[in-house]
Motif scaffolding. Structure first.
Motif, PDB file in Angstrom:
ATOM      1  N   ALA A   1       0.894  -1.460  -0.217  1.00 46.20           N
ATOM      2  CA  ALA A   1       0.641  -0.318  -0.067  1.00 46.20           C
ATOM      3  C   ALA A   1       0.826   1.210   0.033  1.00 46.20           C
ATOM      4  O   ALA A   1       0.643   2.079  -0.377  1.00 46.20           O
ATOM      5  CB  ALA A   1      -0.910  -0.373   1.805  1.00 46.20           C
TER       6      ALA A   1
ATOM      7  N   ASP B   1      -5.337  -3.703   8.350  1.00 47.50           N
ATOM      8  CA  ASP B   1      -6.745  -2.281   8.242  1.00 47.50           C
ATOM      9  C   ASP B   1      -6.104  -0.967   7.679  1.00 47.50           C
ATOM     10  O   ASP B   1      -6.962  -0.886   6.664  1.00 47.50           O
ATOM     11  CB  ASP B   1      -7.130  -2.252   9.363  1.00 47.50           C
ATOM     12  CG  ASP B   1      -7.989  -3.453  10.048  1.00 47.50           C
ATOM     13  OD1 ASP B   1      -8.635  -4.452   8.994  1.00 47.50           O
ATOM     14  OD2 ASP B   1      -8.707  -3.470  11.087  1.00 47.50           O
TER      15      ASP B   1
ATOM     16  N   ARG C   1      -6.232  -1.034   3.942  1.00 46.23           N
ATOM     17  CA  ARG C   1      -7.406  -1.196   3.193  1.00 46.23           C
ATOM     18  C   ARG C   1      -7.495   0.120   3.168  1.00 46.23           C
ATOM     19  O   ARG C   1      -8.404   0.799   2.446  1.00 46.23           O
ATOM     20  CB  ARG C   1      -8.057  -1.747   3.769  1.00 46.23           C
ATOM     21  CG  ARG C   1      -7.704  -3.318   3.466  1.00 46.23           C
ATOM     22  CD  ARG C   1      -8.799  -4.959   4.447  1.00 46.23           C
ATOM     23  NE  ARG C   1      -9.831  -3.919   4.189  1.00 46.23           N
ATOM     24  CZ  ARG C   1     -10.780  -4.251   4.879  1.00 46.23           C
ATOM     25  NH1 ARG C   1     -10.518  -4.286   6.106  1.00 46.23           N
ATOM     26  NH2 ARG C   1     -12.056  -3.780   4.996  1.00 46.23           N
ATOM     27  N   ALA C   2      -7.147   1.243   4.231  1.00 41.94           N
ATOM     28  CA  ALA C   2      -7.901   2.309   4.262  1.00 41.94           C
ATOM     29  C   ALA C   2      -6.984   3.705   3.361  1.00 41.94           C
ATOM     30  O   ALA C   2      -7.367   4.077   2.626  1.00 41.94           O
ATOM     31  CB  ALA C   2      -7.771   3.286   5.874  1.00 41.94           C
TER      32      ALA C   2
ATOM     33  N   ALA D   1      -5.738   2.553   0.591  1.00 46.65           N
ATOM     34  CA  ALA D   1      -6.064   2.197  -1.093  1.00 46.65           C
ATOM     35  C   ALA D   1      -7.413   3.405  -1.228  1.00 46.65           C
ATOM     36  O   ALA D   1      -7.634   3.456  -2.173  1.00 46.65           O
ATOM     37  CB  ALA D   1      -6.065   0.628  -1.009  1.00 46.65           C
ATOM     38  N   THR D   2      -7.961   4.032  -0.269  1.00 49.27           N
ATOM     39  CA  THR D   2      -9.672   5.349   0.352  1.00 49.27           C
ATOM     40  C   THR D   2      -9.173   5.938  -0.332  1.00 49.27           C
ATOM     41  O   THR D   2      -9.778   6.831  -0.455  1.00 49.27           O
ATOM     42  CB  THR D   2     -10.420   4.185   0.358  1.00 49.27           C
ATOM     43  OG1 THR D   2     -10.066   5.181   2.171  1.00 49.27           O
ATOM     44  CG2 THR D   2     -10.461   2.792   0.675  1.00 49.27           C
ATOM     45  N   LEU D   3      -8.087   6.513  -0.344  1.00 48.78           N
ATOM     46  CA  LEU D   3      -7.109   7.809  -0.171  1.00 48.78           C
ATOM     47  C   LEU D   3      -7.047   8.389  -1.366  1.00 48.78           C
ATOM     48  O   LEU D   3      -6.699   7.964  -1.963  1.00 48.78           O
ATOM     49  CB  LEU D   3      -6.289   8.056   1.022  1.00 48.78           C
ATOM     50  CG  LEU D   3      -6.666   7.781   2.120  1.00 48.78           C
ATOM     51  CD1 LEU D   3      -5.487   8.054   2.692  1.00 48.78           C
ATOM     52  CD2 LEU D   3      -7.845   8.446   2.784  1.00 48.78           C
ATOM     53  N   ASP D   4      -7.630   9.507  -1.493  1.00 51.77           N
ATOM     54  CA  ASP D   4      -7.136  10.810  -2.714  1.00 51.77           C
ATOM     55  C   ASP D   4      -6.287  11.721  -2.146  1.00 51.77           C
ATOM     56  O   ASP D   4      -7.283  12.894  -1.347  1.00 51.77           O
ATOM     57  CB  ASP D   4      -8.781  11.299  -3.423  1.00 51.77           C
ATOM     58  CG  ASP D   4      -8.030  12.113  -4.583  1.00 51.77           C
ATOM     59  OD1 ASP D   4      -6.845  12.534  -5.028  1.00 51.77           O
ATOM     60  OD2 ASP D   4      -8.886  12.418  -5.386  1.00 51.77           O
TER      61      ASP D   4
ATOM     62  N   ARG E   1     -12.203   4.216   7.340  1.00 52.27           N
ATOM     63  CA  ARG E   1     -13.232   4.356   6.270  1.00 52.27           C
ATOM     64  C   ARG E   1     -13.672   3.406   5.485  1.00 52.27           C
ATOM     65  O   ARG E   1     -14.048   3.229   4.190  1.00 52.27           O
ATOM     66  CB  ARG E   1     -12.062   5.380   5.295  1.00 52.27           C
ATOM     67  CG  ARG E   1     -11.408   6.338   6.000  1.00 52.27           C
ATOM     68  CD  ARG E   1     -10.933   6.668   5.349  1.00 52.27           C
ATOM     69  NE  ARG E   1     -10.818   7.205   3.230  1.00 52.27           N
ATOM     70  CZ  ARG E   1     -11.285   8.235   3.072  1.00 52.27           C
ATOM     71  NH1 ARG E   1     -11.539   9.664   3.404  1.00 52.27           N
ATOM     72  NH2 ARG E   1     -11.525   8.829   2.065  1.00 52.27           N
ATOM     73  N   VAL E   2     -12.903   2.165   6.393  1.00 55.36           N
ATOM     74  CA  VAL E   2     -12.835   0.858   5.725  1.00 55.36           C
ATOM     75  C   VAL E   2     -13.590   0.018   6.787  1.00 55.36           C
ATOM     76  O   VAL E   2     -13.871  -0.179   8.560  1.00 55.36           O
ATOM     77  CB  VAL E   2     -11.670   0.335   5.784  1.00 55.36           C
ATOM     78  CG1 VAL E   2     -11.451   0.460   4.229  1.00 55.36           C
ATOM     79  CG2 VAL E   2     -10.798   0.201   6.769  1.00 55.36           C
TER      80      VAL E   2
END
Length: 249
Positions: free
Chosen positions: A173, A199, A202-203, A205-208, A231-232
């Motif tokens: 990640a 965890d 995985r989180a 991967a959701t961030l911009d 967020r996950v």
């Protein structure tokens, strides 16, 4: 008058040729690090290819916090086996370790030593050396590797067994981020327990990060507040095993 003007133009010195890329990089390195004296003179005296390879190695040391004095010591004792390895030298390594060694600008001598390990050991090193932050405090990787090979349990020393391992999901990640994280941030992420690291992977991967000025501070603040891991969703629980049918009588 015209004749005198033409004569002056004919005898004027031609404009100085622009510095070659290796020379320019060398001069910028010397100016930015404060390397001076005999070490700077030696660096300037090297062939362009050797200059470029040594500067590559030194830049890794700078990133690890080497001072001008540290760099001068490395320069003064460097020979042609202590410049960043060439592509043909890297080819002796296991394919898994080759790109990692290249990114770390490992020297010809270090690469030769690592090539004597078996493939499985090299694969272990490739994974371990790729961990963010693992080698950040080593200002001379060549010396670190040479010392490891001079002692027993070479692989344990190279793997830095005394330091915690980072979860593979988090390693991937972090490498996949479009931004660089600070050393202090990576150090704190490494200290998280294994489930939290998974965890967090995985989180991330959701961030911009496009509108985030300080990604490292944002991540650490999100961990402290719990908002980042929130967020996950928790991974679905595994279904209970099917009951075993009683044996037929």
């Amino acid at each position: 008058a015209l004749a005198r003007q033409l004569s002056a133009e004919d005898t004027a010195a031609p404009p100085a040729a622009p510095a070659s890329p290796p020379r320019r990089r060398r001069d910028e390195f010397i100016a930015s690090t404060g390397v001076a004296g005999a070490a700077a003179d030696k660096l300037r005296s090297l062939a362009p290819d050797h200059q470029a390879r040594l500067v590559r190695r030194l830049e890794i040391s700078v990133a690890a916090g080497a001072s001008a004095v540290d760099l001068e010591v490395v320069i003064m004792r460097a020979d042609d086996q202590q410049y960043a390895a060439t592509a043909s030298e890297l080819a002796a390594l296991d394919p898994s370790l080759r790109p990692v060694a290249d990114r770390l600008a490992l020297t010809s001598a270090a690469v030769w030593s690592l090539s004597t390990l078996d493939s499985l050991q090299q694969e272990d090193l490739a994974y371990r050396f790729a961990e963010p932050g693992l080698l950040d405090d080593i200002v001379d990787l060549d010396d670190f590797i040479a010392r490891a090979f001079a002692r027993e349990k070479t692989c344990d020393i190279l793997l830095r067994e005394s330091m915690s391992f980072m979860e593979p999901d988090l390693v991937n990640a972090i490498h996949g981020l479009a931004v660089d994280l600070s050393r202090s941030c990576v150090k704190e992420l490494r200290a998280l327990d294994e489930p939290t690291q998974r965890d967090l992977a995985r989180a991330l991967a959701t961030l911009d990060f496009r509108d985030i000025r300080d990604p490292s501070a944002y991540i650490l603040r999100g961990l402290e507040r719990g908002s980042l891991l929130g967020r996950v969703a928790a991974p679905p629980a595994r279904p209970p095993p099917s009951p075993v049918a009683p044996p037929r009588s």
